[in-house]
Design a protein around this motif. Sequence first.
Motif, PDB file in Angstrom:
ATOM      1  N   TYR A 113      29.586  44.153  51.335  1.00 51.85           N
ATOM      2  CA  TYR A 113      30.389  45.101  52.107  1.00 51.85           C
ATOM      3  C   TYR A 113      31.090  44.402  53.267  1.00 51.85           C
ATOM      4  O   TYR A 113      32.278  44.617  53.512  1.00 51.85           O
ATOM      5  N   ALA A 114      30.355  43.558  53.962  1.00 53.98           N
ATOM      6  CA  ALA A 114      30.922  42.878  55.126  1.00 53.98           C
ATOM      7  C   ALA A 114      32.033  41.913  54.746  1.00 53.98           C
ATOM      8  O   ALA A 114      33.041  41.792  55.451  1.00 53.98           O
ATOM      9  N   GLU A 115      31.875  41.219  53.636  1.00 56.59           N
ATOM     10  CA  GLU A 115      32.838  40.185  53.237  1.00 56.59           C
ATOM     11  C   GLU A 115      33.990  40.726  52.388  1.00 56.59           C
ATOM     12  O   GLU A 115      35.066  40.135  52.370  1.00 56.59           O
ATOM     13  N   ALA A 116      33.766  41.833  51.655  1.00 56.01           N
ATOM     14  CA  ALA A 116      34.767  42.216  50.648  1.00 56.01           C
ATOM     15  C   ALA A 116      35.034  43.706  50.562  1.00 56.01           C
ATOM     16  O   ALA A 116      35.522  44.183  49.536  1.00 56.01           O
ATOM     17  N   ARG A 117      34.761  44.461  51.612  1.00 51.29           N
ATOM     18  CA  ARG A 117      34.921  45.910  51.519  1.00 51.29           C
ATOM     19  C   ARG A 117      36.373  46.320  51.269  1.00 51.29           C
ATOM     20  O   ARG A 117      36.638  47.415  50.792  1.00 51.29           O
ATOM     21  N   GLY A 118      37.340  45.480  51.580  1.00 62.91           N
ATOM     22  CA  GLY A 118      38.743  45.811  51.350  1.00 62.91           C
ATOM     23  C   GLY A 118      39.249  45.365  49.988  1.00 62.91           C
ATOM     24  O   GLY A 118      40.418  45.588  49.657  1.00 62.91           O
ATOM     25  N   GLU A 119      38.371  44.758  49.202  1.00 61.04           N
ATOM     26  CA  GLU A 119      38.772  44.236  47.895  1.00 61.04           C
ATOM     27  C   GLU A 119      38.522  45.261  46.791  1.00 61.04           C
ATOM     28  O   GLU A 119      37.853  46.275  46.999  1.00 61.04           O
ATOM     29  N   SER A 120      39.059  44.991  45.604  1.00 53.32           N
ATOM     30  CA  SER A 120      38.795  45.835  44.446  1.00 53.32           C
ATOM     31  C   SER A 120      37.316  45.762  44.091  1.00 53.32           C
ATOM     32  O   SER A 120      36.582  44.893  44.603  1.00 53.32           O
ATOM     33  N   TYR A 121      36.880  46.646  43.200  1.00 50.74           N
ATOM     34  CA  TYR A 121      35.478  46.602  42.779  1.00 50.74           C
ATOM     35  C   TYR A 121      35.151  45.245  42.165  1.00 50.74           C
ATOM     36  O   TYR A 121      34.107  44.657  42.465  1.00 50.74           O
ATOM     37  N   VAL A 127      32.088  38.483  44.930  1.00 54.93           N
ATOM     38  CA  VAL A 127      31.380  37.933  46.091  1.00 54.93           C
ATOM     39  C   VAL A 127      29.880  37.909  45.816  1.00 54.93           C
ATOM     40  O   VAL A 127      29.194  36.927  46.112  1.00 54.93           O
ATOM     41  N   GLY A 128      29.353  38.981  45.227  1.00 55.16           N
ATOM     42  CA  GLY A 128      27.938  38.998  44.861  1.00 55.16           C
ATOM     43  C   GLY A 128      27.602  37.926  43.846  1.00 55.16           C
ATOM     44  O   GLY A 128      26.535  37.311  43.898  1.00 55.16           O
ATOM     45  N   ALA A 129      28.519  37.683  42.907  1.00 55.51           N
ATOM     46  CA  ALA A 129      28.300  36.650  41.896  1.00 55.51           C
ATOM     47  C   ALA A 129      28.198  35.272  42.528  1.00 55.51           C
ATOM     48  O   ALA A 129      27.372  34.447  42.110  1.00 55.51           O
ATOM     49  N   VAL A 130      29.007  35.006  43.537  1.00 53.57           N
ATOM     50  CA  VAL A 130      28.926  33.730  44.232  1.00 53.57           C
ATOM     51  C   VAL A 130      27.554  33.570  44.892  1.00 53.57           C
ATOM     52  O   VAL A 130      26.956  32.483  44.860  1.00 53.57           O
ATOM     53  N   ALA A 170      29.276  49.102  47.386  1.00 50.29           N
ATOM     54  CA  ALA A 170      28.677  47.784  47.639  1.00 50.29           C
ATOM     55  C   ALA A 170      27.333  47.651  46.918  1.00 50.29           C
ATOM     56  O   ALA A 170      27.014  46.585  46.373  1.00 50.29           O
ATOM     57  N   TYR A 171      26.562  48.731  46.905  1.00 51.79           N
ATOM     58  CA  TYR A 171      25.274  48.690  46.204  1.00 51.79           C
ATOM     59  C   TYR A 171      25.485  48.555  44.695  1.00 51.79           C
ATOM     60  O   TYR A 171      24.763  47.822  44.022  1.00 51.79           O
ATOM     61  N   ARG A 172      26.470  49.266  44.158  1.00 53.81           N
ATOM     62  CA  ARG A 172      26.753  49.160  42.725  1.00 53.81           C
ATOM     63  C   ARG A 172      27.237  47.749  42.383  1.00 53.81           C
ATOM     64  O   ARG A 172      26.844  47.185  41.353  1.00 53.81           O
ATOM     65  N   ALA A 173      28.065  47.191  43.245  1.00 50.55           N
ATOM     66  CA  ALA A 173      28.550  45.829  43.019  1.00 50.55           C
ATOM     67  C   ALA A 173      27.405  44.831  43.064  1.00 50.55           C
ATOM     68  O   ALA A 173      27.369  43.860  42.291  1.00 50.55           O
ATOM     69  N   ALA A 174      26.454  45.067  43.957  1.00 51.57           N
ATOM     70  CA  ALA A 174      25.285  44.190  44.053  1.00 51.57           C
ATOM     71  C   ALA A 174      24.486  44.220  42.751  1.00 51.57           C
ATOM     72  O   ALA A 174      24.064  43.173  42.243  1.00 51.57           O
ATOM     73  N   ILE A 175      24.291  45.407  42.204  1.00 55.53           N
ATOM     74  CA  ILE A 175      23.549  45.541  40.947  1.00 55.53           C
ATOM     75  C   ILE A 175      24.276  44.825  39.812  1.00 55.53           C
ATOM     76  O   ILE A 175      23.666  44.077  39.033  1.00 55.53           O
ATOM     77  N   ASP A 176      25.587  45.021  39.726  1.00 59.61           N
ATOM     78  CA  ASP A 176      26.344  44.368  38.655  1.00 59.61           C
ATOM     79  C   ASP A 176      26.298  42.849  38.783  1.00 59.61           C
ATOM     80  O   ASP A 176      26.223  42.133  37.772  1.00 59.61           O
ATOM     81  N   ALA A 177      26.342  42.347  40.004  1.00 57.02           N
ATOM     82  CA  ALA A 177      26.277  40.899  40.210  1.00 57.02           C
ATOM     83  C   ALA A 177      24.917  40.345  39.784  1.00 57.02           C
ATOM     84  O   ALA A 177      24.828  39.308  39.120  1.00 57.02           O
ATOM     85  N   TYR A 191      37.464  31.834  49.352  1.00 58.47           N
ATOM     86  CA  TYR A 191      38.125  31.836  50.653  1.00 58.47           C
ATOM     87  C   TYR A 191      39.432  32.607  50.560  1.00 58.47           C
ATOM     88  O   TYR A 191      39.981  32.814  49.471  1.00 58.47           O
ATOM     89  N   ASN A 192      39.890  33.034  51.710  1.00 57.92           N
ATOM     90  CA  ASN A 192      41.185  33.691  51.826  1.00 57.92           C
ATOM     91  C   ASN A 192      42.195  32.627  52.248  1.00 57.92           C
ATOM     92  O   ASN A 192      42.119  32.105  53.361  1.00 57.92           O
ATOM     93  N   PRO A 193      43.132  32.257  51.384  1.00 55.91           N
ATOM     94  CA  PRO A 193      44.055  31.173  51.705  1.00 55.91           C
ATOM     95  C   PRO A 193      44.941  31.457  52.924  1.00 55.91           C
ATOM     96  O   PRO A 193      45.481  30.512  53.529  1.00 55.91           O
ATOM     97  N   LYS A 194      45.062  32.733  53.301  1.00 55.33           N
ATOM     98  CA  LYS A 194      45.892  33.067  54.462  1.00 55.33           C
ATOM     99  C   LYS A 194      45.160  32.870  55.778  1.00 55.33           C
ATOM    100  O   LYS A 194      45.794  32.744  56.832  1.00 55.33           O
ATOM    101  N   THR A 195      43.837  32.838  55.716  1.00 56.22           N
ATOM    102  CA  THR A 195      43.071  32.736  56.969  1.00 56.22           C
ATOM    103  C   THR A 195      42.147  31.522  57.021  1.00 56.22           C
ATOM    104  O   THR A 195      41.611  31.210  58.081  1.00 56.22           O
ATOM    105  N   ALA A 196      41.947  30.840  55.898  1.00 55.91           N
ATOM    106  CA  ALA A 196      41.008  29.709  55.862  1.00 55.91           C
ATOM    107  C   ALA A 196      41.502  28.573  56.771  1.00 55.91           C
ATOM    108  O   ALA A 196      42.662  28.172  56.712  1.00 55.91           O
ATOM    109  N   THR A 197      40.597  28.070  57.602  1.00 61.62           N
ATOM    110  CA  THR A 197      40.940  26.978  58.509  1.00 61.62           C
ATOM    111  C   THR A 197      40.198  25.687  58.165  1.00 61.62           C
ATOM    112  O   THR A 197      40.529  24.628  58.698  1.00 61.62           O
ATOM    113  N   ASN A 198      39.216  25.771  57.299  1.00 62.87           N
ATOM    114  CA  ASN A 198      38.451  24.602  56.894  1.00 62.87           C
ATOM    115  C   ASN A 198      39.220  23.839  55.806  1.00 62.87           C
ATOM    116  O   ASN A 198      39.377  24.313  54.681  1.00 62.87           O
ATOM    117  N   LYS A 199      39.703  22.663  56.125  1.00 65.71           N
ATOM    118  CA  LYS A 199      40.510  21.891  55.168  1.00 65.71           C
ATOM    119  C   LYS A 199      39.691  21.478  53.944  1.00 65.71           C
ATOM    120  O   LYS A 199      40.235  21.321  52.853  1.00 65.71           O
TER     121      LYS A 199
END
Length: 217
Positions: A113-121, A127-130, A170-177, A191-199
């Motif tokens: 939820y914290a990392e991907a709540r704005g993303e598709s299911y 994210v859970g799979a990672v 988020a709970y359903r996504a966790a179960i599927d992962a 990573y988000n290529p628009k915000t990533a700062t780690n080269k």
Amino acid sequence: MTTKKWAVTSILVVLLVIQSFAWKADHAEAAPVLKLGSEDPKVSDLQYRLQVLGLYGGTLDGKYGPGTEASVKEFQREYGAVADGTVGPATWRQLRKYTLSKNDMEIMAKIIYAEARGESYKGQVAVGAVIMNRIQSDEFPDTIQGVVFQKNAFTAVSDGQYGMKPNRTAYRAAIDAVRGWDPTHNSLYYYNPKTATNKWIWTRARTVNIGRHVFAI
């Protein structure tokens, strides 16, 4: 440090302490050998893990009956353990590698939820799979606590967003992962290529783009 930043930092510290105690309570003792006829709190944990995988449909009653035994044998066959229906050290290792306890699932839902709540299911499952891929990889800690709270591993932990309450998605996504859906093709990073700062992250081999995230190995 501003008052707002101090408050976020304080909340994060409290959350980390609480999760640490929960993990210690869950792992304080070596898991017992479980078999037909066993009655132990760990049987409920076992049943929950199997239930999340879709292998057990009974109640979480802490009693190792024929239904639990049949589910264990099915898990053992699918995940490379001897299918004898006894949950000894080898089966526990596989269970902890490919399943999560109830406390662990809460952590999974919160980080999704914290990392991907704005993303598709699909993006949330990714994210859970990672997380699951890292637990199973020799390159990372072998518990979800170790993976999620590894220093600087996830922005949402560092900035306090991890403390938000996850929604049902988020709970359903966790179960599927946990059940093995991996849209990332075994990725260990995203990573988000628009915000990533780690080269360094840009040097990783890309596997797929899902929403705003690039996934990589």
